[in-house]
Design a protein around this motif. Structure first.
Motif, PDB file in Angstrom:
ATOM      1  N   ARG A 278       0.916  -1.414   0.009  1.00  0.00           N
ATOM      2  CA  ARG A 278      -0.255  -0.166  -0.160  1.00  0.00           C
ATOM      3  C   ARG A 278       1.218   1.618   0.106  1.00  0.00           C
ATOM      4  O   ARG A 278       2.343   1.045   0.505  1.00  0.00           O
ATOM      5  CB  ARG A 278      -0.706  -0.007   1.348  1.00  0.00           C
ATOM      6  CG  ARG A 278      -1.966   0.947   1.068  1.00  0.00           C
ATOM      7  CD  ARG A 278      -2.839   0.936   2.451  1.00  0.00           C
ATOM      8  NE  ARG A 278      -3.267   2.245   2.440  1.00  0.00           N
ATOM      9  CZ  ARG A 278      -3.987   2.399   2.632  1.00  0.00           C
ATOM     10  NH1 ARG A 278      -4.662   2.146   1.643  1.00  0.00           N
ATOM     11  NH2 ARG A 278      -4.942   4.022   2.937  1.00  0.00           N
TER      12      ARG A 278
ATOM     13  N   VAL B  31     -10.481  10.084  -9.189  1.00  0.00           N
ATOM     14  CA  VAL B  31     -11.507   9.147  -7.077  1.00  0.00           C
ATOM     15  C   VAL B  31     -10.551   8.832  -6.828  1.00  0.00           C
ATOM     16  O   VAL B  31     -10.589   7.766  -6.648  1.00  0.00           O
ATOM     17  CB  VAL B  31     -12.866   9.015  -8.110  1.00  0.00           C
ATOM     18  CG1 VAL B  31     -14.440   8.621  -6.995  1.00  0.00           C
ATOM     19  CG2 VAL B  31     -13.964   9.341 -10.021  1.00  0.00           C
TER      20      VAL B  31
ATOM     21  N   GLY C 273      -8.649   3.690   3.627  1.00  0.00           N
ATOM     22  CA  GLY C 273      -8.777   4.308   3.226  1.00  0.00           C
ATOM     23  C   GLY C 273      -8.114   5.749   2.065  1.00  0.00           C
ATOM     24  O   GLY C 273      -7.368   5.021   0.979  1.00  0.00           O
ATOM     25  N   VAL C 274      -8.682   6.745   2.135  1.00  0.00           N
ATOM     26  CA  VAL C 274      -7.804   7.463   1.115  1.00  0.00           C
ATOM     27  C   VAL C 274      -6.423   7.655   1.367  1.00  0.00           C
ATOM     28  O   VAL C 274      -5.864   8.314   2.325  1.00  0.00           O
ATOM     29  CB  VAL C 274      -8.460   8.912   0.846  1.00  0.00           C
ATOM     30  CG1 VAL C 274      -7.670   9.949   0.276  1.00  0.00           C
ATOM     31  CG2 VAL C 274      -9.817   8.823   0.610  1.00  0.00           C
TER      32      VAL C 274
ATOM     33  N   PHE D 292      -2.853  10.923  -2.926  1.00  0.00           N
ATOM     34  CA  PHE D 292      -2.311   9.833  -4.843  1.00  0.00           C
ATOM     35  C   PHE D 292      -3.309  10.500  -5.499  1.00  0.00           C
ATOM     36  O   PHE D 292      -2.544   9.417  -6.752  1.00  0.00           O
ATOM     37  CB  PHE D 292      -3.659   8.225  -3.533  1.00  0.00           C
ATOM     38  CG  PHE D 292      -3.640   7.311  -5.285  1.00  0.00           C
ATOM     39  CD1 PHE D 292      -2.178   6.582  -4.896  1.00  0.00           C
ATOM     40  CD2 PHE D 292      -4.544   6.984  -5.560  1.00  0.00           C
ATOM     41  CE1 PHE D 292      -2.990   5.313  -5.871  1.00  0.00           C
ATOM     42  CE2 PHE D 292      -4.959   6.295  -6.479  1.00  0.00           C
ATOM     43  CZ  PHE D 292      -3.435   4.871  -6.436  1.00  0.00           C
TER      44      PHE D 292
ATOM     45  N   ARG E   2      -7.269  -2.939  -5.733  1.00  0.00           N
ATOM     46  CA  ARG E   2      -6.458  -2.401  -7.765  1.00  0.00           C
ATOM     47  C   ARG E   2      -6.781  -0.837  -7.806  1.00  0.00           C
ATOM     48  O   ARG E   2      -7.251  -0.827  -6.574  1.00  0.00           O
ATOM     49  CB  ARG E   2      -7.393  -3.633  -7.606  1.00  0.00           C
ATOM     50  CG  ARG E   2      -7.019  -4.080  -9.132  1.00  0.00           C
ATOM     51  CD  ARG E   2      -8.491  -5.246  -9.749  1.00  0.00           C
ATOM     52  NE  ARG E   2      -8.013  -5.754  -9.330  1.00  0.00           N
ATOM     53  CZ  ARG E   2      -7.821  -7.231  -9.989  1.00  0.00           C
ATOM     54  NH1 ARG E   2      -6.573  -7.026 -10.597  1.00  0.00           N
ATOM     55  NH2 ARG E   2      -7.224  -9.085  -8.863  1.00  0.00           N
TER      56      ARG E   2
END
Ligand code: 2YJ
Length: 266
Positions: free
Chosen positions: A3, A58, A65-66, A70, A114
């Motif tokens: 991540r 989006v 989470g965000v 990114f 993904r």
């Protein structure tokens, strides 16, 4: 699958020009050219699409989470290729709705599993794993010449590593795989598996898709090696990377994202 962290990617947006300069310095081609080449299309096809496509990044809150910056980084990469890009204010499903309302032709979004680019009206989807495999193999070909009949050592046999092996076989290269977990490579022919990582130094062509940082030391490197490395964190220590940066193609998002866009322009 690693991540990404905000700390790792926060400079992407401001650093695109410098990134491009370095990429051209190593490979002789721009990010847009690489995105086209990886997809077997003429660069003008991407340039033409960029004139009319609107793309929405989006943010996705689902899962962990965000990740700060990114969506901004994805938007910056696509903007660098010439596309009009918006980042939706809403996230997740509501963000997809906002993208649709804004008449975006393409949507880029990622959760913890993904990272996808979607072109709904063309019924096309691009998976970052596949795009990354294509992009880094193309970059390796760009610096090292045709891979046909040459041994290429793939470090790490996860999703991207497997896709790389498939692509290398299609290109008539001779992939050899090293993975720390021998169970993962058990189905491969014995001559396609590197058992002991000390023999890495016999292989000048390296694709690094591992997600453990700093495990490669200088004695493991061929004197004329080229490494194309989407793996995060990088296998080379910071010190080795600094020493051999001119022989390493590595980034955190740029090549994978650009090749995804190229795929949606096909
Ligand atoms: O929108 C956001 O800010 C986040 N939901 C982004 C999550 C990014 N996802 C990852 O870093 C995953 N590891 C998947 C990346 C796939 C790369 N092959």
């Amino acid at each position: 699958m690693t991540r990404l962290k905000e700390d790792w990617i926060r400079d992407i947006e401001m650093g695109m020009k410098e990134y491009e300069r370095e990429l051209v310095g190593k490979t002789g081609i721009t990010l847009l050219d690489l995105a086209a080449k990886s997809n077997g299309i003429h660069p003008d096809r991407i340039r033409e699409a960029a004139k009319s496509y609107k793309v929405a990044a989006v943010p996705v809150k689902a899962g962990e989470g965000v990740i700060g910056t990114f969506s901004q980084s994805v938007a910056a990469i696509l903007h660098h290729l010439g596309f009009q890009v918006i980042i939706t204010e809403s996230t997740d499903v509501d963000g997809i709705y906002e993208a649709w309302q804004s008449k975006a032709h393409c949507i880029f979004l990622a959760d913890d599993q993904r990272f996808l680019g979607i072109h709904p009206s063309k019924n096309q989807i691009s998976d970052n794993n596949i795009a990354t495999a294509k992009g880094y193999i193309t970059a390796l070909e760009q610096v090292a010449g045709s891979l046909a009949r040459r041994k290429v050592l793939v470090l790490g046999y996860g999703l991207v590593g497997k896709r790389m092996v498939r692509l290398l076989l299609e290109k008539e290269a001779q992939p050899v795989v090293y993975d720390i977990d021998p169970v993962k490579t058990a189905d491969l022919a014995p001559d396609m598996v590197l058992k002991d990582r000390e023999s890495m130094k016999d292989y000048p062509l390296l694709l690094d898709v591992t997600n453990q940082g700093g495990w490669v030391c200088e004695e493991m490197l061929h004197p004329e090696f080229w490494m194309a490395a989407p793996g995060v964190p990088l296998s080379l220590s910071d010190e080795l990377y600094r020493k051999y940066e001119h022989r390493v193609i590595h980034d955190l998002l740029q090549i994978g994202t650009a090749v995804m866009m190229g795929e949606l322009c096909k």
